[in-house]
Design a protein around this motif. Structure first.
Motif, PDB file in Angstrom:
ATOM      1  N   LYS A 256       0.837  -1.201   0.000  1.00 27.46           N
ATOM      2  CA  LYS A 256       0.000   0.000   0.000  1.00 27.46           C
ATOM      3  C   LYS A 256       0.874   1.252   0.000  1.00 27.46           C
ATOM      4  O   LYS A 256       0.580   2.244  -0.686  1.00 27.46           O
ATOM      5  N   GLU A 257       1.964   1.201   0.752  1.00 32.37           N
ATOM      6  CA  GLU A 257       2.889   2.331   0.842  1.00 32.37           C
ATOM      7  C   GLU A 257       3.540   2.608  -0.508  1.00 32.37           C
ATOM      8  O   GLU A 257       3.705   3.770  -0.911  1.00 32.37           O
ATOM      9  N   ALA A 258       3.887   1.545  -1.205  1.00 33.85           N
ATOM     10  CA  ALA A 258       4.508   1.710  -2.521  1.00 33.85           C
ATOM     11  C   ALA A 258       3.540   2.349  -3.515  1.00 33.85           C
ATOM     12  O   ALA A 258       3.931   3.173  -4.353  1.00 33.85           O
ATOM     13  N   ALA A 259       2.251   1.975  -3.382  1.00 28.30           N
ATOM     14  CA  ALA A 259       1.252   2.513  -4.302  1.00 28.30           C
ATOM     15  C   ALA A 259       0.820   3.927  -3.935  1.00 28.30           C
ATOM     16  O   ALA A 259       0.442   4.716  -4.819  1.00 28.30           O
ATOM     17  N   ALA A 260       0.857   4.252  -2.644  1.00 29.89           N
ATOM     18  CA  ALA A 260       0.409   5.581  -2.189  1.00 29.89           C
ATOM     19  C   ALA A 260       1.347   6.073  -1.096  1.00 29.89           C
ATOM     20  O   ALA A 260       1.042   5.956   0.095  1.00 29.89           O
ATOM     21  N   PRO A 261       2.501   6.613  -1.460  1.00 24.10           N
ATOM     22  CA  PRO A 261       3.532   6.981  -0.475  1.00 24.10           C
ATOM     23  C   PRO A 261       3.082   7.992   0.575  1.00 24.10           C
ATOM     24  O   PRO A 261       3.628   8.013   1.672  1.00 24.10           O
ATOM     25  N   ASP A 262       2.105   8.826   0.251  1.00 25.37           N
ATOM     26  CA  ASP A 262       1.699   9.867   1.207  1.00 25.37           C
ATOM     27  C   ASP A 262       0.474   9.484   2.028  1.00 25.37           C
ATOM     28  O   ASP A 262      -0.007  10.278   2.832  1.00 25.37           O
ATOM     29  N   LEU A 263      -0.044   8.268   1.841  1.00 22.94           N
ATOM     30  CA  LEU A 263      -1.301   7.887   2.482  1.00 22.94           C
ATOM     31  C   LEU A 263      -1.184   7.892   4.010  1.00 22.94           C
ATOM     32  O   LEU A 263      -2.055   8.427   4.711  1.00 22.94           O
ATOM     33  N   PHE A 264      -0.114   7.309   4.545  1.00 25.68           N
ATOM     34  CA  PHE A 264       0.029   7.242   6.004  1.00 25.68           C
ATOM     35  C   PHE A 264       0.054   8.645   6.614  1.00 25.68           C
ATOM     36  O   PHE A 264      -0.598   8.901   7.635  1.00 25.68           O
ATOM     37  N   GLY A 265       0.806   9.556   6.004  1.00 26.95           N
ATOM     38  CA  GLY A 265       0.882  10.920   6.512  1.00 26.95           C
ATOM     39  C   GLY A 265      -0.482  11.591   6.528  1.00 26.95           C
ATOM     40  O   GLY A 265      -0.831  12.313   7.464  1.00 26.95           O
ATOM     41  N   ARG A 266      -1.271  11.353   5.472  1.00 28.30           N
ATOM     42  CA  ARG A 266      -2.597  11.972   5.388  1.00 28.30           C
ATOM     43  C   ARG A 266      -3.538  11.393   6.439  1.00 28.30           C
ATOM     44  O   ARG A 266      -4.320  12.125   7.074  1.00 28.30           O
ATOM     45  N   LEU A 267      -3.461  10.081   6.647  1.00 24.12           N
ATOM     46  CA  LEU A 267      -4.318   9.443   7.646  1.00 24.12           C
ATOM     47  C   LEU A 267      -3.973   9.944   9.044  1.00 24.12           C
ATOM     48  O   LEU A 267      -4.862  10.258   9.852  1.00 24.12           O
ATOM     49  N   ARG A 268      -2.694  10.025   9.326  1.00 24.72           N
ATOM     50  CA  ARG A 268      -2.252  10.464  10.657  1.00 24.72           C
ATOM     51  C   ARG A 268      -2.600  11.923  10.899  1.00 24.72           C
ATOM     52  O   ARG A 268      -3.004  12.306  12.002  1.00 24.72           O
ATOM     53  N   ALA A 269      -2.465  12.747   9.867  1.00 26.25           N
ATOM     54  CA  ALA A 269      -2.763  14.176  10.007  1.00 26.25           C
ATOM     55  C   ALA A 269      -4.246  14.427  10.246  1.00 26.25           C
ATOM     56  O   ALA A 269      -4.622  15.476  10.795  1.00 26.25           O
ATOM     57  N   ALA A 270      -5.086  13.465   9.849  1.00 29.66           N
ATOM     58  CA  ALA A 270      -6.534  13.640  10.012  1.00 29.66           C
ATOM     59  C   ALA A 270      -7.008  13.365  11.436  1.00 29.66           C
ATOM     60  O   ALA A 270      -8.140  13.685  11.797  1.00 29.66           O
ATOM     61  N   VAL A 271      -6.155  12.775  12.272  1.00 31.80           N
ATOM     62  CA  VAL A 271      -6.538  12.449  13.653  1.00 31.80           C
ATOM     63  C   VAL A 271      -6.547  13.733  14.485  1.00 31.80           C
ATOM     64  O   VAL A 271      -5.596  14.517  14.447  1.00 31.80           O
ATOM     65  N   GLN A 272      -7.622  13.928  15.248  1.00 32.63           N
ATOM     66  CA  GLN A 272      -7.800  15.135  16.045  1.00 32.63           C
ATOM     67  C   GLN A 272      -7.744  14.817  17.547  1.00 32.63           C
ATOM     68  O   GLN A 272      -8.021  13.683  17.960  1.00 32.63           O
TER      69      GLN A 272
END
Length: 586
Positions: free
Chosen positions: A159-175
């Motif tokens: 998943k990381e290889a296909a979407a390198p920025d996905l983890f950062g976006r998911l983590r940034a969405a946590v409030q």
């Protein structure tokens, strides 16, 4: 909260740059210590989070974690938190029907389990939980449809290889006000309740608790810490968040019976504990001093005599300082060596820490204090403060936490650490949370003139004798347990004319004492002497008039204790009904 730290992921990330050892966790497995570096830990968290995302886990979904303490436990927890999902820890001692209830009640989508032995408790129910979509084995697979930890990591890598920025976006969405965890209380009555805690609750508690650490964490950089209390309990888990933020590598023990050997290997600067471990260590040191009559024993007895007269509240005069300096050179330094020689502090919780035990460890040069809290408060409400120890006190309220005593003596707390409520239990939530945000703890206590909190007992556990007198059983049980010959004690007496006790003796300590031939009356005589000592300090209506010795200890597996080792009084009274009736019929 500190600037830039809004979530538990932020808290951990802030600590990685401080970690000079570059080791996050060290797990003892099959006798070997397995290290995990900062880089490997962060990579595992990122890939596991993405692997869980690939399995369908989304913001707010629940992921249950059923495992022993380990670095992998931390990886799973941090991965779930980084997704904005909700971690649901399960005690390794919980029976299958309770595990099933927790999974169903929390509507868990994924169940992560460490070993086949733990999975066995859920195996009969695993296919009957409607919301459960995936099971993951940390150390193998134990079910046809189960995925291994490595397989989920591999899915995350893809998943990381296909979407390198996905983890950062998911983590940034946590409030900060997003739910972080459901912690199911191991109540002494009824089914467990899911305590809903947010990132703000836990982050605020971790940062406030860190301020109370009685040593300079900057000077202690590179220090190690030891963990043996279950991470499923919110106290050890919150303390682990503190360790991650400080940047200390966390050593997870494998077998509690080997903990004294582990102390000498790990050489920790801090660990959290329950009072019983400290009591046993103290009793072992005392027994060593009493065994034999050589010069070493005489020197040890002299030094322990000094320690026995120490009071954390009383400044020492010049002569006492000289005596303690000599005792430190000849004896206390060696006692600290039992813990590896670098131990700066011990934090005790979960039950009352006897004042004499607190005084003893501080006397030998190990800062020892206690705190007070509950799961619903993330969990710490009050804890020690350096330079302001008071024997028998649970410390001062944490920064940002207000404490007051209700008219009936109940302790009330309010602050950013107080839970959102019990999951799916609005009526239960309303019973403990007032409209203006005060948590009604159910504990009885008082604040002294300087704001130190003292706990008396559980509001619901007060015994009412048939004479109309009220008795708080917990302090009596703590006093009985202070005897080296008493392993466990439960005081009873509700609707009866006097107090009695069920006592589990410490067979090993009693045996060595009896073999020395210095105990007339045998085991019963030893216990009677311990009861008499406790009774001497109690008013007549609180004194234990009769007792019965039990061969089998109270255990979680036997149903007498909760997973956090609190006594289920109703279970004990039912299970030992005949013994209790015999005491009152005599």
């Amino acid at each position: 909260m500190q600037e830039g730290i809004a979530t538990l992921s932020d808290l951990a990330e802030a600590g990685f740059s401080k970690n000079t050892t570059r080791i996050v966790g060290v797990t003892k497995r099959d006798g070997q210590w397995i290290e995990t570096s900062v880089e490997d830990f962060r990579g595992a968290v990122r890939r596991l989070a993405l692997g869980l995302y690939d399995l369908g886990v989304r913001h707010g979904d629940r992921v249950a974690l059923h495992a022993e303490n380990s670095t992998e436990w931390l990886v799973v927890d941090q991965a779930v938190l980084a997704l904005g999902a909700v971690a649901v820890p399960i005690y390794t001692t919980q029976p299958g029907d309770q595990i099933r209830y927790i999974l169903e009640n929390s509507e868990a989508r994924v169940y992560v389990v460490s070993t086949e032995a733990l999975f066995a408790a859920l195996r009969p129910f695993v296919d009957r939980i409607p919301t459960l979509e995936a099971t993951v084995g940390l150390r193998g697979t134990f079910h046809d449809a189960m995925l291994s930890f490595e397989q989920v990591i591999e899915r995350g890598r893809e998943k990381e290889a296909a979407a390198p920025d996905l983890f950062g976006r998911l983590r940034a969405a946590v409030q900060p006000d997003d739910l972080a965890t459901f912690v199911y209380t191991s109540g002494t009555t009824g089914l467990p309740k899911g305590v809903m805690l947010t990132h703000r609750n836990l982050v605020s508690n971790a940062l406030a608790a860190q301020e109370r650490f009685p040593f300079d964490v900057e000077q202690g950089r590179g220090g190690t810490v030891l963990s043996y209390l279950p991470l499923s309990h919110v106290l050890e888990r919150m303390t682990t968040f503190v360790y991650l933020h400080i940047g200390y590598p966390i050593y997870f023990v494998e077998n509690f019976q080997e903990i004294m050997d582990d102390f000498r290997v790990v050489r920790p600067v801090h660990f959290s504990t329950v009072p019983r471990l400290l009591e046993k260590i103290h009793a072992g040191i005392q027994a060593r001093a009493e065994a034999g009559s050589g010069p070493k024993q005489a020197l040890l007895r002299w030094a322990l005599g000094l320690a026995g007269g120490y009071d954390v509240e009383r400044p020492m005069g010049r002569l006492d300082r000289l005596r303690f300096a000599l005792a430190d050179l000849l004896v206390f330094r060696k006692l600290r060596g039992l813990f590896g020689g670098r131990l700066k502090a011990v934090t005790s919780g979960g039950a009352a820490l006897p004042g004499r035990i607190m005084n003893f460890f501080n006397a030998v040069g190990i800062f020892c204090g206690q705190g007070y809290g509950m799961t619903e408060a993330s969990p710490v409400i009050s804890v020690y403060k350096k330079g302001a120890l008071r024997a028998g006190s649970a410390g001062l309220p944490l920064p940002g936490v207000a404490v007051r005593i209700a008219d009936d003596g109940e302790i009330l707390a309010r602050g950013p650490n107080v839970m959102r409520g019990y999951y799916k239990l609005p009526d239960e939530t309303a019973r403990v949370l007032t409209d203006d945000g005060w948590l009604q703890t159910g504990d009885i206590g008082h604040l002294d003139a300087d704001g130190h909190l003292f706990i008396t007992d559980r509001k619901k556990e007060l015994l009412k004798l048939s004479t109309g007198k009220y008795v708080a059983p917990a302090p009596i049980e703590v006093a009985l347990g202070a005897s080296p010959f008493v392993e466990q004690a439960v005081v009873i007496g509700n609707d009866c004319k006097f107090c009695a006790a069920l006592i589990v003796p410490d067979a090993e300590a009693a045996r060595s004492h009896l073999e020395a031939g210095s105990a007339p009356g045998g085991l019963a005589g030893l216990i009677q002497a311990a009861v008499d000592d406790v009774n001497a300090g109690l008013p007549p209506w609180e004194q234990v008039k009769r007792f019965r010795l039990l061969e089998a200890p109270f255990t979680v597996e036997g149903g007498e204790l909760t997973p956090t080792l609190k006594v289920k009084r109703r279970v004990v009274q039912q299970k030992y009904r005949r013994e209790i009736e015999a005491m009152y019929a005599a």
